[in-house]
Design a protein around this motif. Structure first.
Motif, mmCIF file in Angstrom:
data_model
loop_
_atom_site.group_PDB
_atom_site.id
_atom_site.type_symbol
_atom_site.label_atom_id
_atom_site.label_comp_id
_atom_site.label_asym_id
_atom_site.label_seq_id
_atom_site.Cartn_x
_atom_site.Cartn_y
_atom_site.Cartn_z
ATOM 1 N N ARG A 39 0.852 -1.177 0.000
ATOM 2 C CA ARG A 39 0.000 0.000 0.000
ATOM 3 C C ARG A 39 0.894 1.234 0.000
ATOM 4 O O ARG A 39 2.063 1.173 0.394
ATOM 5 C CB ARG A 39 -0.906 0.023 1.232
ATOM 6 N N LEU A 41 2.908 4.218 1.114
ATOM 7 C CA LEU A 41 3.448 4.639 2.401
ATOM 8 C C LEU A 41 4.479 5.731 2.167
ATOM 9 O O LEU A 41 5.088 5.806 1.103
ATOM 10 C CB LEU A 41 4.115 3.465 3.131
ATOM 11 N N HIS A 42 4.655 6.563 3.171
ATOM 12 C CA HIS A 42 5.643 7.632 3.119
ATOM 13 C C HIS A 42 6.712 7.323 4.161
ATOM 14 O O HIS A 42 6.400 7.135 5.340
ATOM 15 C CB HIS A 42 4.989 8.991 3.399
ATOM 16 N N ALA A 131 0.373 13.609 4.972
ATOM 17 C CA ALA A 131 -0.383 12.367 4.845
ATOM 18 C C ALA A 131 -0.767 11.899 6.236
ATOM 19 O O ALA A 131 -0.147 12.280 7.233
ATOM 20 C CB ALA A 131 0.465 11.305 4.132
ATOM 21 N N ASP A 134 -0.900 7.126 10.048
ATOM 22 C CA ASP A 134 -0.840 5.673 9.903
ATOM 23 C C ASP A 134 -0.332 5.253 8.524
ATOM 24 O O ASP A 134 -0.094 4.066 8.291
ATOM 25 C CB ASP A 134 -2.195 5.037 10.204
ATOM 26 N N GLU A 135 -0.163 6.221 7.619
ATOM 27 C CA GLU A 135 0.426 5.936 6.316
ATOM 28 C C GLU A 135 1.884 6.388 6.245
ATOM 29 O O GLU A 135 2.489 6.402 5.169
ATOM 30 C CB GLU A 135 -0.376 6.619 5.201
ATOM 31 N N GLN A 136 2.440 6.744 7.398
ATOM 32 C CA GLN A 136 3.822 7.188 7.439
ATOM 33 C C GLN A 136 4.636 6.246 8.329
ATOM 34 O O GLN A 136 4.181 5.835 9.397
ATOM 35 C CB GLN A 136 3.917 8.616 7.971
ATOM 36 N N ARG A 156 6.667 -1.831 2.459
ATOM 37 C CA ARG A 156 5.300 -1.435 2.057
ATOM 38 C C ARG A 156 4.348 -2.620 2.151
ATOM 39 O O ARG A 156 3.200 -2.475 2.597
ATOM 40 C CB ARG A 156 5.321 -0.882 0.633
ATOM 41 N N ARG A 229 5.737 2.579 12.744
ATOM 42 C CA ARG A 229 4.615 3.363 12.220
ATOM 43 C C ARG A 229 4.485 4.651 13.027
ATOM 44 O O ARG A 229 4.497 4.634 14.266
ATOM 45 C CB ARG A 229 3.329 2.546 12.294
#
Length: 427
Positions: A39, A41-42, A131, A134-136, A156, A229
């Motif tokens: 997915r 991610l940063h 962002a 939770d996406e970092q 990822r 995370r």
């Protein structure tokens, strides 16, 4: 009634069974099934740096070339060399590179404190990508690290599972040393090359142990290639908790805190990895390993929380075994003194049980030789180099064991200062 000799030898037999059983399970461990689809991610690399002028420039250039989409933030922890100037020079040319500076009296208080402070600054100064948290993912990276170009893709996929809060990359030791170390002539050069090879072999064994620990959800985090995370880190800081506890083994303690924070949280092991420098000097090596053992002793009080927290029995047993390692190693060191003395006594009195002695010797040699064989096969070592690895392993293990009493001395004296491992420039 048992004699003192029988009690000591019973303890030795128990330690041998634990060692052989754990080693056998680790030897048989294999990577898990494929991870879920990746997915978006940063990634933000966070590099704590104290007097790293010899390596920081090359590391930043490697990260920017290998992970051009990621951000790189260096925490200068009160360096008195050109570390900060080198980072600033690169930051002026590249907006994805940034410098955070700590100043006395807050600087040089420990790597964990530097990381906790650095994450807080990232959140407060808006230095992160726009962002959801939770996406970092934050990547703790050593100043001498080099990144495998497949690692972020694997991360990822791993973090596609929302319950994965942390991951640890595989670590390899580059077989390059300072000109005064691995390239020197004579016994010093021989010993430096031995240390480099054995450290990489040790991390190969650690890789198998991590694969085993992944089965019971107790993957250990290390100081290099540690993924966390950002939503977890932010939640810990808001609650007043330090994600990296103030101990000398802050990397393992940080993973233990993740495991204790929620029974739902998972830690995973990443097969793609990072490389780092090895230590080529025995004194520095002893200080490094004493610091690791010292940090493990500082983590031991968390054993009570391990047995109170909801987790599988296998996880409890594995964490107990790891937390008890300094004490088990101390017992082993005592047995290394006892058994030769006892063997001499039995030889003089003619009481040697040769079938049992040879069987125990074969058992003790079988596991190290198996590790050397697997390591040599993966790295395509020549027979001469494989023999060098096999014959050098006992000496390496003895040197490691000598760090144990040093760690206990520092621990009981309350000498908890941060002893940083020096780096060297590489061509």
């Amino acid at each position: 009634m048992l004699t003192c000799f029988e009690i000591v030898e019973g303890i030795g037999a128990l330690l041998l069974v634990l060692y052989l059983s754990y080693s056998l399970f680790a030897l048989l461990a294999r990577p898990s099934a494929a991870a879920p689809p990746a997915r978006p991610l940063h990634f933000t690399f966070l590099i704590p740096a104290l007097n790293e002028e010899a390596v920081i420039g090359a590391t930043l250039r490697n990260l920017r070339a290998t992970a051009p989409e990621a951000r790189v933030v260096v925490i200068d922890d009160g360096s008195d060399d050109t570390t900060a100037q080198q980072v600033l020079a690169l930051a002026e040319q590249d907006p994805r590179v940034a410098l955070l500076s700590r100043r006395p009296p807050h600087a040089q208080t420990g790597k964990g404190e530097a990381l906790n402070w650095g994450v807080g600054q990232l959140l407060r100064q808006n230095l992160l990508p726009p962002a959801p948290l939770d996406e970092q993912v934050l990547v703790v990276f050593d100043a001498d690290g080099r990144l495998d170009d497949r690692l972020l893709a694997e991360a990822r996929a791993a973090f596609a599972d929302p319950d994965v809060m942390a991951a640890q990359a595989r670590i390899r030791v580059r077989q390059s040393g300072a000109q005064t170390g691995a390239q020197a002539a004579g016994w010093r050069g021989w010993l430096a090359r031995l240390l480099l090879l054995q450290q990489d072999l040790e991390f190969y064994i650690v890789r198998h142990i991590q694969l085993l620990r992944q089965r019971v959800q107790t993957v250990g985090l290390g100081g290099n290639g540690q993924f966390m995370r950002l939503s977890y880190l932010a939640a810990q800081l808001r609650a007043g908790h330090s994600p990296w506890p103030p101990v000398l083994l802050e990397d393992f303690a940080s993973g233990l805190e993740v495991r204790l924070a929620s029974p739902r949280y998972r830690l995973v092991f990443l097969e793609s990895g990072v490389t780092q420098q090895g230590v080529t000097d025995v004194r520095r090596f002893l200080r490094q390993r004493a610091r690791w053992t010292h940090g493990n002793l500082q983590c031991f009080p968390r054993l009570g929380r391990v047995w109170r927290a909801p987790m599988p029995l296998g996880a409890r047993l594995d964490l107990t075994y790891f937390l008890a390692q300094p004490w088990l190693n101390l017992l082993t060191l005592g047995l290394l003194v006892y058994y030769p003395a006892r063997a001499v006594q039995r030889l003089l009195t003619g009481e040697v049980n040769w079938p049992l002695t040879l069987a125990l010797l074969a058992l003790n040699l079988s596991i190290p030789l198996a590790w050397v064989l697997l390591y040599s096969r993966e790295n395509r070592l020549t027979p001469r180099r494989a023999a060098f690895a096999a014959l050098g392993m006992p000496l390496y293990m003895l040197i490691m064991m000598l760090s144990v009493p040093l760690a206990f001395r520092n621990f009981f004296r309350g000498q908890h200062g941060w002893a940083k491992t020096a780096r060297h420039a590489e061509t």
